[in-house]
Structure formats: C-alpha cells, structure tokens
Design an enzyme around this catalytic site. Structure first.
Site, short mmCIF file in Angstrom:
data_model
loop_
_atom_site.label_atom_id
_atom_site.label_comp_id
_atom_site.label_asym_id
_atom_site.label_seq_id
_atom_site.Cartn_x
_atom_site.Cartn_y
_atom_site.Cartn_z
N ARG A 13 21.15 -12.74 -23.06
CA ARG A 13 22.47 -12.89 -22.40
C ARG A 13 22.54 -14.11 -21.73
O ARG A 13 21.81 -14.39 -21.06
CB ARG A 13 22.82 -11.63 -21.31
CG ARG A 13 23.08 -10.60 -21.84
CD ARG A 13 23.78 -9.64 -20.84
NE ARG A 13 23.24 -9.06 -19.67
CZ ARG A 13 23.49 -8.27 -18.78
NH1 ARG A 13 25.00 -8.01 -18.89
NH2 ARG A 13 23.04 -8.00 -17.90
N THR B 137 27.75 -17.01 -18.69
CA THR B 137 28.77 -16.34 -19.37
C THR B 137 28.82 -15.02 -19.51
O THR B 137 29.62 -14.30 -19.81
CB THR B 137 29.16 -17.14 -20.69
OG1 THR B 137 28.10 -16.82 -21.36
CG2 THR B 137 29.24 -18.74 -20.32
N ASP C 82 16.76 -3.45 -15.04
CA ASP C 82 16.80 -4.25 -16.35
C ASP C 82 15.93 -3.57 -17.39
O ASP C 82 14.61 -3.29 -17.01
CB ASP C 82 16.33 -5.64 -16.00
CG ASP C 82 16.37 -6.51 -17.25
OD1 ASP C 82 16.90 -7.49 -17.44
OD2 ASP C 82 15.36 -6.11 -18.27
N ASP D 255 12.59 -5.17 -18.59
CA ASP D 255 11.56 -5.38 -17.43
C ASP D 255 10.98 -4.02 -17.12
O ASP D 255 9.66 -4.00 -16.92
CB ASP D 255 12.06 -5.70 -16.12
CG ASP D 255 12.71 -7.52 -16.40
OD1 ASP D 255 12.08 -8.11 -17.29
OD2 ASP D 255 13.28 -7.89 -15.56
#
Ligand code: URA
Length: 216
Positions: free
Chosen positions: A112, A116, A207, A210
């Site tokens: 990602r 943006t 996440d 993670d």
C-alpha cells in the site's frame, strides 16, 4: 428483434458467524495476543472459513470400488486455485491448504502506498487457471484497493468463478470490491465499523502482517 437485457450479477457478502470463528477472532483482536498464538488462531480460523467458502464447489460422480461393492460417489470436478495476496495472505494459506491439499497456489505481491493508499504490484506468479475456481485470500479487506488489483490480475488469466476470503472487512472495502468486481462473492469473519484516516479497519486487529510475523 428481441432486445437482450444484460444481467448484472448481485455480489454476495457471507459473514461466517460460527461461534468458533467469532471466539478465535476475538482472541486475535486482543492487543496482548503474541504472534505465535495469533498465527495459530489464524490457521485454525482459516480452516473453518475454508469449509464455508468451498460449500458450493462443483462435484461430479465417479465410479469407485469400496471393500464391499462398487458405487457412484461424488468427487470434486477440480481442485481450486488459491491466490495469496502477499504478505498477510500467507497467514491464511496454511489452513486453506490443509482443507484443500490439492490446490495449486498463486501469489500476488502488493504494497500500500502510504500516501495514496493505492495498491502497487511488485510480484505476480500464478499457476495455469484453466477455468478453475479461484479463492483469493487476504486477512484484511480495508480500502479494497489491493483486493481489486489482485482480482484484476487473476481475471486476466482466465479463471472460473472467483471467491474472496478474508478474516475482517470494512464496509468501505466491501462496497469498493463489490463495485469493481460484482461477480465476486466475499466470505469474512466480521464486518467492522469503518476505516480510520490511515486506512486501518476499526476496531480491527491492527496490521495483520505485523501481527502474523512479529514485525512493527
Ligand atoms: N491492513 C491491515 O493489516 N490492517 C488493517 O486494519 C487494514 C489493512
């Protein structure tokens, strides 16, 4: 001449509300759950989600011999292809492959862009699709950008029906994926409240990459 009306498929959202899925998802959401336990729970949950997502796979009758007699028995027409969106998708892969050990596996690497939130591809390798059913896996359906980009790539290779499997979805991601790929059904453990300003699912679980791999 009779005018042909184009039929737009209605995408379906399947929330797997099985108590074991919900219980394990709660353990994964907990901040204090360590990576080792998180991975274990994710594998266990993906087994249960795969059981649901494969419910409508096509069967055909084959003639077999049991120790007592012969019979016509159902067998999968084809094993599906599983496509993992790197890297977090690999956290679901183990469980999916335990349920469908004959599946061939493709990978699409997307990250990602932090500014943006668009998906940028850095890797792609698929087995021959040959019209087979495809299950695309990624634990988090957030903005829908990675999922949409992955499905664009899969569709270019001539698959059969495509299904999308995730652990958690945001309403924004579901809407975006349904708009871009109305022929793709989604299976998820839950649909959370919203995305935050940096594209994380709220309340979510953080996440996923993670949490799976112990990175920060
Ligand atoms: N990806 C993640 O890993 N977590 C989110 O909440 C959103 C995207």
């Amino acid at each position: 001449m009779k005018e042909e009306t184009e039929i737009t498929p209605t995408p379906r959202l399947h929330v797997v509300d099985h108590p074991l899925v919900q219980h394990k998802l709660t353990q994964m959401r907990r901040e204090e759950t360590p990576s080792e336990r998180f991975r274990q729970l994710l594998t266990e949950t993906s087994l249960l989600l795969t059981y649901e997502i494969t419910r409508e796979l096509a069967l055909h009758p084959v003639e077999i011999r049991t120790p007592l007699t012969t019979m016509s028995a159902p067998e999968l027409v084809d094993d599906p292809v599983v496509v993992s969106i790197l890297r977090a998708g690999n956290g679901l892969l183990d469980g999916v492959l335990r349920v469908i050990p004959g599946a061939r596996v493709g990978f699409v690497g997307l990250y990602r862009d932090h500014d943006t939130l668009e998906a940028v591809e850095y890797y792609c390798k698929f087995p021959p699709m040959d019209g087979r059913a495809v299950i695309v896996v990624d634990p988090m359906l957030a903005t829908g950008n990675s999922a949409t980009a992955a499905l664009d790539r899969v569709k270019a290779d001539g698959p059969g029906a495509i299904r999308f499997l995730c652990l958690l979805a945001a309403p924004e991601g579901v809407a975006a994926l349904h708009a871009a790929h109305p022929d793709v059904d989604i299976w998820t453990g839950a649909v959370d409240e919203c995305l935050n300003e940096v594209g994380y699912i709220m309340p979510g679980l953080g996440d996923a990459g993670d949490r799976i791999y112990g990175t920060t």
